[in-house]
Design an enzyme around this catalytic site. Structure first.
Site, PDB file in Angstrom:
ATOM      1  N   GLY A   1       0.836  -1.191   0.000  1.00  0.00           N
ATOM      2  CA  GLY A   1       0.000   0.000   0.000  1.00  0.00           C
ATOM      3  C   GLY A   1       0.869   1.239   0.000  1.00  0.00           C
ATOM      4  O   GLY A   1       2.055   1.192  -0.333  1.00  0.00           O
ATOM      5  N   ARG A   2       0.301   2.369   0.399  1.00  0.00           N
ATOM      6  CA  ARG A   2       1.075   3.615   0.409  1.00  0.00           C
ATOM      7  C   ARG A   2       1.889   3.803   1.682  1.00  0.00           C
ATOM      8  O   ARG A   2       2.829   4.598   1.712  1.00  0.00           O
ATOM      9  CB  ARG A   2       0.152   4.814   0.193  1.00  0.00           C
ATOM     10  CG  ARG A   2      -0.265   4.932  -1.260  1.00  0.00           C
ATOM     11  CD  ARG A   2      -0.912   6.261  -1.569  1.00  0.00           C
ATOM     12  NE  ARG A   2      -2.223   6.327  -0.955  1.00  0.00           N
ATOM     13  CZ  ARG A   2      -2.680   7.386  -0.293  1.00  0.00           C
ATOM     14  NH1 ARG A   2      -1.944   8.460  -0.133  1.00  0.00           N
ATOM     15  NH2 ARG A   2      -3.894   7.373   0.231  1.00  0.00           N
TER      16      ARG A   2
ATOM     17  N   GLU B   1       5.885   3.977   1.795  1.00  0.00           N
ATOM     18  CA  GLU B   1       6.637   5.124   1.283  1.00  0.00           C
ATOM     19  C   GLU B   1       7.053   6.076   2.392  1.00  0.00           C
ATOM     20  O   GLU B   1       8.072   6.750   2.277  1.00  0.00           O
ATOM     21  CB  GLU B   1       5.863   5.851   0.185  1.00  0.00           C
ATOM     22  CG  GLU B   1       4.659   6.622   0.647  1.00  0.00           C
ATOM     23  CD  GLU B   1       3.819   7.184  -0.488  1.00  0.00           C
ATOM     24  OE1 GLU B   1       3.165   8.216  -0.269  1.00  0.00           O
ATOM     25  OE2 GLU B   1       3.797   6.604  -1.588  1.00  0.00           O
TER      26      GLU B   1
ATOM     27  N   CYS C   1       3.989  -6.456  -2.172  1.00  0.00           N
ATOM     28  CA  CYS C   1       3.668  -5.235  -2.899  1.00  0.00           C
ATOM     29  C   CYS C   1       4.717  -4.142  -2.612  1.00  0.00           C
ATOM     30  O   CYS C   1       5.900  -4.346  -2.812  1.00  0.00           O
ATOM     31  CB  CYS C   1       2.244  -4.809  -2.547  1.00  0.00           C
ATOM     32  SG  CYS C   1       1.499  -3.605  -3.638  1.00  0.00           S
ATOM     33  N   HIS C   2       4.268  -2.983  -2.114  1.00  0.00           N
ATOM     34  CA  HIS C   2       5.183  -1.872  -1.838  1.00  0.00           C
ATOM     35  C   HIS C   2       5.993  -2.061  -0.553  1.00  0.00           C
ATOM     36  O   HIS C   2       6.815  -1.213  -0.216  1.00  0.00           O
ATOM     37  CB  HIS C   2       4.402  -0.559  -1.771  1.00  0.00           C
ATOM     38  CG  HIS C   2       3.919  -0.075  -3.098  1.00  0.00           C
ATOM     39  ND1 HIS C   2       2.883  -0.678  -3.779  1.00  0.00           N
ATOM     40  CD2 HIS C   2       4.344   0.939  -3.881  1.00  0.00           C
ATOM     41  CE1 HIS C   2       2.676  -0.040  -4.918  1.00  0.00           C
ATOM     42  NE2 HIS C   2       3.549   0.942  -5.014  1.00  0.00           N
TER      43      HIS C   2
ATOM     44  N   TYR D   1       5.354  -5.079  -6.161  1.00  0.00           N
ATOM     45  CA  TYR D   1       4.542  -4.456  -7.192  1.00  0.00           C
ATOM     46  C   TYR D   1       5.513  -3.957  -8.266  1.00  0.00           C
ATOM     47  O   TYR D   1       6.568  -3.401  -7.934  1.00  0.00           O
ATOM     48  CB  TYR D   1       3.709  -3.308  -6.598  1.00  0.00           C
ATOM     49  CG  TYR D   1       2.745  -2.750  -7.600  1.00  0.00           C
ATOM     50  CD1 TYR D   1       1.645  -3.505  -8.010  1.00  0.00           C
ATOM     51  CD2 TYR D   1       2.946  -1.511  -8.170  1.00  0.00           C
ATOM     52  CE1 TYR D   1       0.767  -3.022  -8.958  1.00  0.00           C
ATOM     53  CE2 TYR D   1       2.060  -1.014  -9.121  1.00  0.00           C
ATOM     54  CZ  TYR D   1       0.973  -1.775  -9.513  1.00  0.00           C
ATOM     55  OH  TYR D   1       0.108  -1.294 -10.465  1.00  0.00           O
TER      56      TYR D   1
END
Length: 192
Positions: A88-89, A92, A118-119, A138
């Site tokens: 997800g975000r 980051e 993923c992320h 991802y």
């Protein structure tokens, strides 16, 4: 034997990538402590639902509220047998937290099992633990994996890859394979 697993999450982490492993790992008898920097047990994070609807990248919708069951400031990596990093975000900005990076490095230095999806690979890259390692994520994270001297493994979205103690996958459609490979690395035996 039951394992104690640390899961590091944050606001707008991917809903399925938090909820599914959190619940599945508990369902097979493991303890999972979900923590978020600057938040305590009982507080919530907001999740996001990422879907693959034929666009050039995933779409994003508001997910559920997820209740943390442990306090970030109270956890010590040494008390855990394994680590889970959802996507997800959230990764980051989680990768900017020195305590998160220190925890990730600990799991690699001690060769304890780590699952990232993923992320989540963004945190691995920032921690400098991917050199010489095979890692899926991802596809938009491929440059970060490669800049961190890891080998990006391009696989279908429903597959996962294991490299020693590290289990990675591109996104939530890989949950059955990713979780099964992580359970194997954990040494979890399921009898039917």
């Amino acid at each position: 034997m039951s394992k104690k697993i640390l899961m590091i999450v944050g606001d707008f982490g991917e809903d399925y990538e938090i909820m599914v492993p959190f619940q599945a790992l508990q369902a097979v008898g493991h303890r999972v402590d979900a923590v978020c920097p600057k938040k305590a047990a009982g507080e919530m994070i907001a999740t996001a639902i990422h879907d693959f609807e034929g666009d050039q990248t995933y779409s994003e919708k508001r997910g559920h509220n997820f209740a943390l069951n442990a306090s970030f400031d109270d956890v010590k990596a040494e008390q855990y047998d394994a680590l889970v990093l959802p996507g997800g975000r959230a990764p980051e900005y989680l990768r900017l937290n020195p305590a998160v990076i220190g925890m990730v490095r600990y799991f690699f230095e001690t060769k304890k099992p780590v699952a990232a999806i993923c992320h989540g690979a963004q945190i691995l890259a920032a921690a400098g633990v991917l050199e010489g390692r095979r890692c899926s994520a991802y596809p938009a994270c491929a440059p970060e994996v490669e800049l961190a001297k890891g080998q990006f493994v391009e696989i279908p979205v429903y597959e996962a890859v294991t490299d020693g103690n590290l289990v990675t996958a591109p996104a939530w459609p890989a949950h059955p394979t990713w979780i099964a490979q992580f359970l194997a690395v954990l040494g979890t035996k399921i009898s039917g």
